[in-house]
Design a protein around this motif. Sequence first.
Motif, PDB file in Angstrom:
ATOM      1  N   GLY A  42       0.919  -1.232   0.121  1.00  0.00           N
ATOM      2  CA  GLY A  42      -0.002   0.135   0.039  1.00  0.00           C
ATOM      3  C   GLY A  42       0.873   1.185  -0.075  1.00  0.00           C
ATOM      4  N   SER A  43       1.968   0.991  -0.060  1.00  0.00           N
ATOM      5  CA  SER A  43       2.821   2.220  -0.291  1.00  0.00           C
ATOM      6  C   SER A  43       3.463   2.446  -1.473  1.00  0.00           C
ATOM      7  N   TYR A  44       3.139   3.630  -2.327  1.00  0.00           N
ATOM      8  CA  TYR A  44       3.388   3.788  -3.437  1.00  0.00           C
ATOM      9  C   TYR A  44       4.442   4.771  -4.101  1.00  0.00           C
ATOM     10  N   GLY A  45       5.304   5.378  -3.073  1.00  0.00           N
ATOM     11  CA  GLY A  45       6.268   6.269  -3.191  1.00  0.00           C
ATOM     12  C   GLY A  45       7.322   5.868  -4.070  1.00  0.00           C
ATOM     13  N   ALA A  46       7.749   4.646  -4.317  1.00  0.00           N
ATOM     14  CA  ALA A  46       8.457   4.322  -5.478  1.00  0.00           C
ATOM     15  C   ALA A  46       8.132   4.615  -6.606  1.00  0.00           C
ATOM     16  N   ILE A  47       7.011   4.194  -6.761  1.00  0.00           N
ATOM     17  CA  ILE A  47       6.390   4.453  -8.060  1.00  0.00           C
ATOM     18  C   ILE A  47       6.487   5.647  -8.784  1.00  0.00           C
ATOM     19  N   GLY A  48       6.113   6.775  -7.971  1.00  0.00           N
ATOM     20  CA  GLY A  48       6.204   8.066  -8.282  1.00  0.00           C
ATOM     21  C   GLY A  48       7.890   8.347  -8.703  1.00  0.00           C
ATOM     22  N   ALA A  49       8.890   7.693  -7.973  1.00  0.00           N
ATOM     23  CA  ALA A  49      10.155   7.824  -8.264  1.00  0.00           C
ATOM     24  C   ALA A  49      10.489   7.425  -9.369  1.00  0.00           C
ATOM     25  N   ILE A  50      10.105   6.278  -9.763  1.00  0.00           N
ATOM     26  CA  ILE A  50      10.486   5.498 -11.224  1.00  0.00           C
ATOM     27  C   ILE A  50       9.778   6.466 -12.031  1.00  0.00           C
ATOM     28  N   MET A  51       8.838   6.952 -12.166  1.00  0.00           N
ATOM     29  CA  MET A  51       8.349   7.811 -13.112  1.00  0.00           C
ATOM     30  C   MET A  51       9.029   8.989 -13.253  1.00  0.00           C
ATOM     31  N   VAL A  52       9.704   9.510 -12.398  1.00  0.00           N
ATOM     32  CA  VAL A  52      10.601  10.760 -12.530  1.00  0.00           C
ATOM     33  C   VAL A  52      11.876  10.173 -13.174  1.00  0.00           C
ATOM     34  N   VAL A  53      12.319   9.096 -12.883  1.00  0.00           N
ATOM     35  CA  VAL A  53      13.276   8.360 -13.606  1.00  0.00           C
ATOM     36  C   VAL A  53      13.355   8.221 -14.966  1.00  0.00           C
ATOM     37  N   SER A  54      12.113   7.632 -15.174  1.00  0.00           N
ATOM     38  CA  SER A  54      11.710   7.587 -16.766  1.00  0.00           C
ATOM     39  C   SER A  54      11.597   8.577 -17.638  1.00  0.00           C
ATOM     40  N   ALA A  55      11.089   9.924 -16.968  1.00  0.00           N
ATOM     41  CA  ALA A  55      10.890  10.854 -17.422  1.00  0.00           C
ATOM     42  C   ALA A  55      12.773  11.538 -17.768  1.00  0.00           C
ATOM     43  N   LEU A  56      13.553  11.194 -16.807  1.00  0.00           N
ATOM     44  CA  LEU A  56      14.951  11.772 -17.058  1.00  0.00           C
ATOM     45  C   LEU A  56      15.801  10.891 -17.994  1.00  0.00           C
ATOM     46  N   VAL A  57      15.233   9.778 -18.368  1.00  0.00           N
ATOM     47  CA  VAL A  57      16.322   9.189 -19.282  1.00  0.00           C
ATOM     48  C   VAL A  57      16.639   9.660 -20.525  1.00  0.00           C
ATOM     49  N   PRO A  58      15.594  10.256 -21.286  1.00  0.00           N
ATOM     50  CA  PRO A  58      16.031  10.812 -22.465  1.00  0.00           C
ATOM     51  C   PRO A  58      17.105  11.942 -22.136  1.00  0.00           C
ATOM     52  N   PHE A  59      16.831  12.782 -21.184  1.00  0.00           N
ATOM     53  CA  PHE A  59      17.697  13.974 -20.851  1.00  0.00           C
ATOM     54  C   PHE A  59      19.242  13.256 -20.428  1.00  0.00           C
ATOM     55  N   LEU A  60      19.255  12.060 -19.997  1.00  0.00           N
ATOM     56  CA  LEU A  60      20.403  11.694 -19.468  1.00  0.00           C
ATOM     57  C   LEU A  60      21.251  11.157 -20.681  1.00  0.00           C
ATOM     58  N   PHE A  61      20.328  10.357 -21.669  1.00  0.00           N
ATOM     59  CA  PHE A  61      21.086   9.647 -22.769  1.00  0.00           C
ATOM     60  C   PHE A  61      21.402  10.528 -24.001  1.00  0.00           C
ATOM     61  N   LEU A  62      20.070  11.316 -24.205  1.00  0.00           N
ATOM     62  CA  LEU A  62      20.248  11.991 -25.538  1.00  0.00           C
ATOM     63  C   LEU A  62      20.619  13.347 -25.626  1.00  0.00           C
ATOM     64  N   SER A  63      21.325  13.529 -26.792  1.00  0.00           N
ATOM     65  CA  SER A  63      21.672  15.227 -26.878  1.00  0.00           C
ATOM     66  C   SER A  63      20.442  15.973 -27.129  1.00  0.00           C
ATOM     67  N   ARG A  64      20.631  17.511 -27.309  1.00  0.00           N
ATOM     68  CA  ARG A  64      19.569  18.056 -27.440  1.00  0.00           C
ATOM     69  C   ARG A  64      18.839  17.727 -28.784  1.00  0.00           C
TER      70      ARG A  64
END
Length: 247
Positions: A42-64
């Motif tokens: 019943g604790s969903y904090g980690a799910i929010g965190a992985i959504m943030v990580v997912s959003a950041l992946v293009p910025f970590l791997f891709l050029s502008r």
Amino acid sequence: MENQLKPFWNKYFKFDWKLGVFLLALICIPRFFLVLKANQTGSYGAIGAIMVVSALVPFLFLSRFGRNKIGIKKTNKIGALILALVAGVAFSLILYLIGTELYDTSYQNWYVYIAKSYNIPEVISADDKLILFISMAGTGMIFSPVGEEFFFRGIVHGSFARSIGEKRASFVDSSAFALTHIAHFGIVFIDGGWSFYLIPTFIWVLGMFLVSLLFFKTKQLTNSLWGAVLCHAGFNLGMIYCIFYLL
């Protein structure tokens, strides 16, 4: 031609299907088990965190340049963006009608099971329910739409598209999205034990696959990932409304 990957990653990857497989394994496997764990605890904090990580992946791997190529860019197609939002809401209502027609209010209805995660009190005033709905809808329209669309319809789709083309890549990212959502409904934790609903899971996964193709179409329609994000946000808004007011 400018390179879509940042210089550091050029030593290890090309922007192709192999990167896509790597990213799917890196993000989706941990996410799958984190969602199952959250459904149990019943604790969903980690799910929010992985959504943030997912959003950041293009910025970590891709050029502008690479981020622009996958669709992280502005669009002036306002009508298409509104249509994307409405289409997402409409699809969520269709899934609601199918679920209630087949399974009523049992836990074999995907929305009924997902509703458990919202912890809506059995006794709640209309005003308090509206406040809770607005809070949940606001969160649901931001975190997963941005995180999942930047990831699935963004960098994952782009990496596969370089190897197998846009159409086939849309089937790959939609399949990955749909299978990942078995953790949200399919393998269910009810009354202290785990169950698996074969037919409801098939319908749910098919629904997630089809809505993913819709997200991709709205990305194409708007020539921007923001079309997919808005369509996804509309879907989540409709789903949360169904959970709060129609079930």
